[in-house]
Design a protein around this motif. Structure first.
Motif, PDB file in Angstrom:
ATOM      1  N   GLY A   1     -32.064  27.080 -26.702  1.00 42.60           N
ATOM      2  CA  GLY A   1     -31.994  26.166 -27.836  1.00 42.60           C
ATOM      3  C   GLY A   1     -32.343  24.779 -27.378  1.00 42.60           C
ATOM      4  N   HIS A   2     -32.777  23.965 -28.323  1.00 40.27           N
ATOM      5  CA  HIS A   2     -33.155  22.601 -28.023  1.00 40.27           C
ATOM      6  C   HIS A   2     -31.942  21.814 -27.540  1.00 40.27           C
ATOM      7  N   THR A   3     -32.176  20.707 -26.844  1.00 40.48           N
ATOM      8  CA  THR A   3     -31.085  19.815 -26.412  1.00 40.48           C
ATOM      9  C   THR A   3     -30.217  19.414 -27.603  1.00 40.48           C
ATOM     10  N   GLY A   4     -28.909  19.535 -27.446  1.00 39.66           N
ATOM     11  CA  GLY A   4     -27.990  19.148 -28.507  1.00 39.66           C
ATOM     12  C   GLY A   4     -27.808  20.200 -29.577  1.00 39.66           C
ATOM     13  N   SER A   5     -28.297  21.427 -29.340  1.00 37.41           N
ATOM     14  CA  SER A   5     -28.177  22.442 -30.384  1.00 37.41           C
ATOM     15  C   SER A   5     -26.796  23.107 -30.381  1.00 37.41           C
ATOM     16  N   GLY A   6     -25.962  22.817 -29.397  1.00 33.35           N
ATOM     17  CA  GLY A   6     -24.599  23.336 -29.406  1.00 33.35           C
ATOM     18  C   GLY A   6     -24.322  24.457 -28.429  1.00 33.35           C
ATOM     19  N   LYS A   7     -25.229  24.676 -27.477  1.00 33.84           N
ATOM     20  CA  LYS A   7     -25.046  25.782 -26.530  1.00 33.84           C
ATOM     21  C   LYS A   7     -23.797  25.590 -25.675  1.00 33.84           C
ATOM     22  N   THR A   8     -23.670  24.409 -25.087  1.00 39.50           N
ATOM     23  CA  THR A   8     -22.516  24.149 -24.232  1.00 39.50           C
ATOM     24  C   THR A   8     -21.223  24.221 -25.035  1.00 39.50           C
ATOM     25  N   THR A   9     -21.260  23.668 -26.231  1.00 30.45           N
ATOM     26  CA  THR A   9     -20.085  23.707 -27.087  1.00 30.45           C
ATOM     27  C   THR A   9     -19.680  25.154 -27.359  1.00 30.45           C
ATOM     28  N   LEU A  10     -20.656  25.998 -27.645  1.00 31.90           N
ATOM     29  CA  LEU A  10     -20.359  27.401 -27.936  1.00 31.90           C
ATOM     30  C   LEU A  10     -19.696  28.078 -26.734  1.00 31.90           C
TER      31      LEU A  10
ATOM     32  N   PHE B   1     -19.918  25.733 -15.064  1.00 28.31           N
ATOM     33  CA  PHE B   1     -20.433  24.585 -15.791  1.00 28.31           C
ATOM     34  C   PHE B   1     -21.803  24.166 -15.293  1.00 28.31           C
ATOM     35  N   GLN B   2     -22.440  23.312 -16.107  1.00 27.38           N
ATOM     36  CA  GLN B   2     -23.657  22.674 -15.668  1.00 27.38           C
ATOM     37  C   GLN B   2     -23.319  21.802 -14.455  1.00 27.38           C
ATOM     38  N   TYR B   3     -24.159  21.763 -13.470  1.00 31.93           N
ATOM     39  CA  TYR B   3     -23.895  21.043 -12.225  1.00 31.93           C
ATOM     40  C   TYR B   3     -22.517  21.357 -11.661  1.00 31.93           C
TER      41      TYR B   3
ATOM     42  N   SER C   1     -30.283  28.691 -20.564  1.00 30.94           N
ATOM     43  CA  SER C   1     -31.444  28.278 -19.785  1.00 30.94           C
ATOM     44  C   SER C   1     -32.464  27.587 -20.661  1.00 30.94           C
ATOM     45  N   HIS C   2     -33.203  26.674 -20.044  1.00 28.38           N
ATOM     46  CA  HIS C   2     -34.300  26.025 -20.754  1.00 28.38           C
ATOM     47  C   HIS C   2     -35.638  26.573 -20.283  1.00 28.38           C
ATOM     48  N   ASN C   3     -35.583  27.461 -19.306  1.00 32.61           N
ATOM     49  CA  ASN C   3     -36.825  27.948 -18.724  1.00 32.61           C
ATOM     50  C   ASN C   3     -37.196  29.311 -19.296  1.00 32.61           C
TER      51      ASN C   3
ATOM     52  N   ILE D   1     -16.280  20.883 -34.922  1.00 32.10           N
ATOM     53  CA  ILE D   1     -16.661  19.524 -35.303  1.00 32.10           C
ATOM     54  C   ILE D   1     -16.107  18.578 -34.253  1.00 32.10           C
ATOM     55  N   TYR D   2     -16.975  17.752 -33.649  1.00 26.91           N
ATOM     56  CA  TYR D   2     -16.496  16.720 -32.726  1.00 26.91           C
ATOM     57  C   TYR D   2     -16.087  15.493 -33.525  1.00 26.91           C
ATOM     58  N   ASN D   3     -15.004  14.874 -33.105  1.00 26.50           N
ATOM     59  CA  ASN D   3     -14.525  13.647 -33.744  1.00 26.50           C
ATOM     60  C   ASN D   3     -14.337  13.823 -35.253  1.00 26.50           C
TER      61      ASN D   3
ATOM     62  N   ILE E   1      -7.663  12.969 -23.187  1.00 30.60           N
ATOM     63  CA  ILE E   1      -8.385  11.912 -22.480  1.00 30.60           C
ATOM     64  C   ILE E   1      -9.383  11.195 -23.381  1.00 30.60           C
ATOM     65  N   LYS E   2      -9.833  11.889 -24.425  1.00 26.67           N
ATOM     66  CA  LYS E   2     -10.812  11.285 -25.331  1.00 26.67           C
ATOM     67  C   LYS E   2     -10.147  10.306 -26.289  1.00 26.67           C
ATOM     68  N   ASP E   3      -8.823  10.415 -26.420  1.00 22.91           N
ATOM     69  CA  ASP E   3      -8.147   9.609 -27.432  1.00 22.91           C
ATOM     70  C   ASP E   3      -7.909   8.177 -26.979  1.00 22.91           C
TER      71      ASP E   3
HETATM   72  N1  LIG Z   1     -17.515  15.581 -26.152  1.00 22.81           N
HETATM   73  C1  LIG Z   1     -18.287  15.366 -27.213  1.00 22.81           C
HETATM   74  N2  LIG Z   1     -17.941  14.460 -28.149  1.00 22.81           N
HETATM   75  C2  LIG Z   1     -18.710  14.254 -29.220  1.00 22.81           C
HETATM   76  N3  LIG Z   1     -19.838  14.903 -29.494  1.00 22.81           N
HETATM   77  C3  LIG Z   1     -20.246  15.817 -28.615  1.00 22.81           C
HETATM   78  C4  LIG Z   1     -19.493  16.108 -27.422  1.00 22.81           C
HETATM   79  N4  LIG Z   1     -20.139  17.074 -26.735  1.00 22.81           N
HETATM   80  C5  LIG Z   1     -21.233  17.367 -27.443  1.00 22.81           C
HETATM   81  N5  LIG Z   1     -21.306  16.628 -28.579  1.00 22.81           N
HETATM   82  C6  LIG Z   1     -22.366  16.724 -29.614  1.00 22.81           C
HETATM   83  O1  LIG Z   1     -22.414  18.060 -30.076  1.00 22.81           O
HETATM   84  C7  LIG Z   1     -23.751  18.513 -30.186  1.00 22.81           C
HETATM   85  C8  LIG Z   1     -23.969  19.760 -29.347  1.00 22.81           C
HETATM   86  O2  LIG Z   1     -23.821  19.415 -27.976  1.00 22.81           O
HETATM   87  P1  LIG Z   1     -23.941  20.472 -26.790  1.00 22.81           P
HETATM   88  O3  LIG Z   1     -23.544  19.781 -25.542  1.00 22.81           O
HETATM   89  O4  LIG Z   1     -23.190  21.702 -27.155  1.00 22.81           O
HETATM   90  O5  LIG Z   1     -25.511  20.755 -26.782  1.00 22.81           O
HETATM   91  P2  LIG Z   1     -26.356  21.657 -25.788  1.00 22.81           P
HETATM   92  O6  LIG Z   1     -27.055  22.662 -26.626  1.00 22.81           O
HETATM   93  O7  LIG Z   1     -25.509  22.155 -24.672  1.00 22.81           O
HETATM   94  O8  LIG Z   1     -27.436  20.612 -25.237  1.00 22.81           O
HETATM   95  P3  LIG Z   1     -28.124  20.512 -23.787  1.00 22.81           P
HETATM   96  O9  LIG Z   1     -29.247  21.500 -23.753  1.00 22.81           O
HETATM   97  O10 LIG Z   1     -28.646  19.104 -23.750  1.00 22.81           O
HETATM   98  O11 LIG Z   1     -27.075  20.779 -22.746  1.00 22.81           O
HETATM   99  C9  LIG Z   1     -24.629  17.330 -29.789  1.00 22.81           C
HETATM  100  O12 LIG Z   1     -25.065  16.728 -30.980  1.00 22.81           O
HETATM  101  C10 LIG Z   1     -23.722  16.427 -29.025  1.00 22.81           C
HETATM  102  O13 LIG Z   1     -24.092  15.084 -29.237  1.00 22.81           O
END
Ligand SMILES: Nc1ncnc2c1ncn2[C@@H]1O[C@H](COP(=O)(O)OP(=O)(O)OP(=O)(O)O)[C@@H](O)[C@H]1O
Ligand SMILES: [Mg+2]
Lengths: 284, 268
Positions: free
Chosen positions: A40-49, A89-91, A202-204, A11-13, B3-5
């Motif tokens: 997964g779609h943009t914002g689906s949580g891939k990077t977070t995972l 990382f990305q970029y 990947s998105h492709n 959970i963010y924040n 850093i986010k805080d």
């Molecule tokens: N540092 C952060 N602080 C708060 N919310 C975040 C943070 N990083 C990501 N989120 C939220 O968490 C959710 C998942 O984000 P994430 O970056 O994991 O998506 P993603 O699947 O990698 O998307 P993309 O394909 O655009 O890279 C999104 O709703 C995003 O807004």
């Protein structure tokens, strides 16, 4: 190395009005020698995972195990395991900072406490593995390279740390077709050479269909599909509902079949499609 | 990550009367209030100032805790100056022990000083809590624009402030990303001697500067593509307008200032 993710929540924040449930009960395993694609779609949580997989983010619930050890423990053993999981990382070109390409690639191994010679050897090997000539670019400034070259140097920087699991977050994003192709063939090369586990975001879909051994699909923080590309891409409607599409070759064959062509739409790559068309319509 | 805080630009969103005032009214009002605090010399006077400030705080609907937070960094200075004044002012002794003598004048002076500092800090906190950073710079731009006649680059300076404020979150994100990327490469930002830690900042700072230059170049290009040019004859997307609310605020401010001056004349 085998990675197990068990019932992961993030959970963010947390506790604030704008908290986001970025991961919900995600469980998966990754094995040696697999090339797994995460879509997964943009914002689906891939990077977070993937940031959980090497301990950059801490789970709010659940565990990440590497060879059965929780990587978020404070022990030196867990620390050593985290280092075996390389994350690009990305970029990644935005992380380059040294005066020369060679020094930049050495940064990781140096942090692992390796000697000069060992670092140099690892740097040379990794640069070659990503298709760059260490003698030619080694002494150049990383800022003097093209975008695609910078990215390959950044990937080499991670490879030089000898990861047993390599995770790449959208490695082809923002590159021209030639740059994309170079990155993809470099990833295939890494897999063949080192036989490590590679997880690729990947998105492709075309690329995914082409290189994946297994496909993971995320939607709104949950892992919804997990299986071989053929199986996952057969779930057309489910994918469409999540804002994803099947690979273009598959969509094309579907259109031909829908128009009455006697072809099977059960293909993934351009090669498959061509073969199917030739099979049905014969060689001229 | 830590850093986010860090919260920057401490704006507290709300729909209060104070939030809706024109930023120019708020800037001038705060300045006038601050000057008035230096005109006041007595407890009665401060009671009037404090009453006005309290009314503004209540109207602004900002929790008192947020406003009091502004005291944290200066509480130490307040305590030191209070103690100095308490101990060093000559006059009629009211208590003494060992080598310390406390005088009535000293007590009075240190209390007045503390009140003055607290009022100053509270009033400036309210300005930044109840005004969006962007409207603050817009207000400044408009207030400083007469100075353009004498060659002062008012618009350019406020434009710089606006850009700086706008890009703080962007650069924070960037820092967070680069820090994570370097951590993944085994960089260590937290342990080691001061020298080591300073050195470990290099892999963070260089990419950050590169990013900042890239962002600057992109922004400049985008502004040029939209035919941006400086102050003269430039109109706003959201022009600032004084409303009835502002008129009321100006009247209250004038009455308050008059009261302060009268009280000072009468030695109250
Ligand atoms: N540092 C952060 N602080 C708060 N919310 C975040 C943070 N990083 C990501 N989120 C939220 O968490 C959710 C998942 O984000 P994430 O970056 O994991 O998506 P993603 O699947 O990698 O998307 P993309 O394909 O655009 O890279 C999104 O709703 C995003 O807004
Ligand atoms: Mg992402």
């Amino acid at each position: 190395m085998r990675i197990e993710v068990k019932d992961l929540d993030h959970i963010y924040n947390a506790g604030l009005a704008y908290e986001t449930y970025a991961l919900k009960h995600v469980s998966l395993t990754l094995d040696r020698g697999e090339l797994v694609c995460l879509i997964g779609h943009t914002g689906s949580g891939k990077t977070t995972l993937v940031q959980h997989l090497n301990g950059l983010l801490k789970p709010d619930k659940g565990q990440v195990l590497a060879d059965g050890v929780d990587i978020n423990e404070k022990s030196p053993q867990a620390r050593a395991l985290r280092r075996k999981i390389g994350l690009v990382f990305q970029y990644p070109e935005y992380q380059l900072f040294e005066e020369t390409v060679f020094k930049d690639v050495c940064f990781g191994p140096k942090n692992m406490g390796l000697s000069e010679e060992e670092c140099a050897k690892k740097a040379n090997d990794s640069l070659k593995l990503v298709g760059m000539d260490p003698d030619e670019v080694g002494d150049k400034s990383p800022f003097a390279l093209s975008g695609g070259q910078k990215r390959r140097v950044a990937i080499a920087g991670i490879l030089a740390m000898d990861p047993e699991v390599l995770i790449l977050d959208e490695p082809a994003a923002g590159l021209d077709p030639a740059g994309k192709k170079a990155i993809l063939s470099c990833i295939k090369g890494i897999k063949e050479e080192r036989n490590i586990c590679i997880l690729l975001i990947s998105h492709n879909m075309e690329d995914v269909a082409e290189i994946a051994d297994r496909v993971l699909v995320m939607d709104k923080g949950s892992l919804v599909l997990d299986g071989p590309p053929g199986e996952v891409f057969a779930r057309r409607q489910a994918l469409r509902d999540m804002g994803l599409a099947a690979p273009p070759a598959a969509r094309f064959m579907e259109m031909v079949a829908a128009g009455g062509g006697p072809v099977s739409a059960d293909v993934l790559t351009l090669d498959d499609a061509a073969r199917e068309i030739i099979r049905v319509y014969g060689k001229r | 990550m830590a850093i986010k805080d860090i919260t920057l630009g401490q704006y507290y969103p709300s729909e209060s009367v104070i939030h809706r005032l024109d930023p120019r009214t708020k800037i001038i009002g705060t300045l006038v209030f601050m000057v008035s605090i230096f005109l006041v010399k007595s407890f009665t006077g401060f009671a009037v100032s404090a009453a006005l400030l309290a009314a503004v705080i209540i109207l602004s609907k900002i929790p008192f805790g947020y406003i009091a937070r502004g005291l944290k960094p200066v509480i130490f200075i307040i305590i030191i100056t209070m103690t100095m004044n308490l101990l060093m002012t000559p006059g009629e002794p009211i208590a003494s022990f060992w080598i310390i003598t406390i005088t009535r004048e000293g007590l009075e002076r240190s209390l007045l000083l503390a009140i003055r500092l607290v009022l100053l800090i509270f009033s400036s906190s309210i300005l930044t809590l109840a005004t969006k950073p962007m409207s603050l710079t817009d207000g400044l731009d408009s207030l400083l624009s007469p100075l353009r006649k004498i060659g002062f680059p008012a618009h350019e300076i406020t434009m710089m402030m606006t850009i700086a404020i706008r890009f703080i979150p962007t650069l924070m994100d960037e820092t967070d990303k680069i820090m994570k990327a370097q951590t993944a490469r085994g960089a260590d930002f937290e342990t080691g001697s001061i020298m080591q830690r300073a050195k470990s900042m290099i892999p963070l700072l260089i990419p950050l500067f590169v990013s900042a230059f890239r962002i600057a170049a992109d922004l400049a290009m985008a502004m040029e593509a939209r035919c941006y040019r400086g102050g003269e004859g430039r109109t706003r997307m959201n022009p600032m307008r004084f409303s009835n609310l502002d008129t009321i605020a100006w009247i209250i401010l004038a009455l308050y200032l008059a009261a302060v001056i009268v009280m000072r004349r009468m030695g109250l």
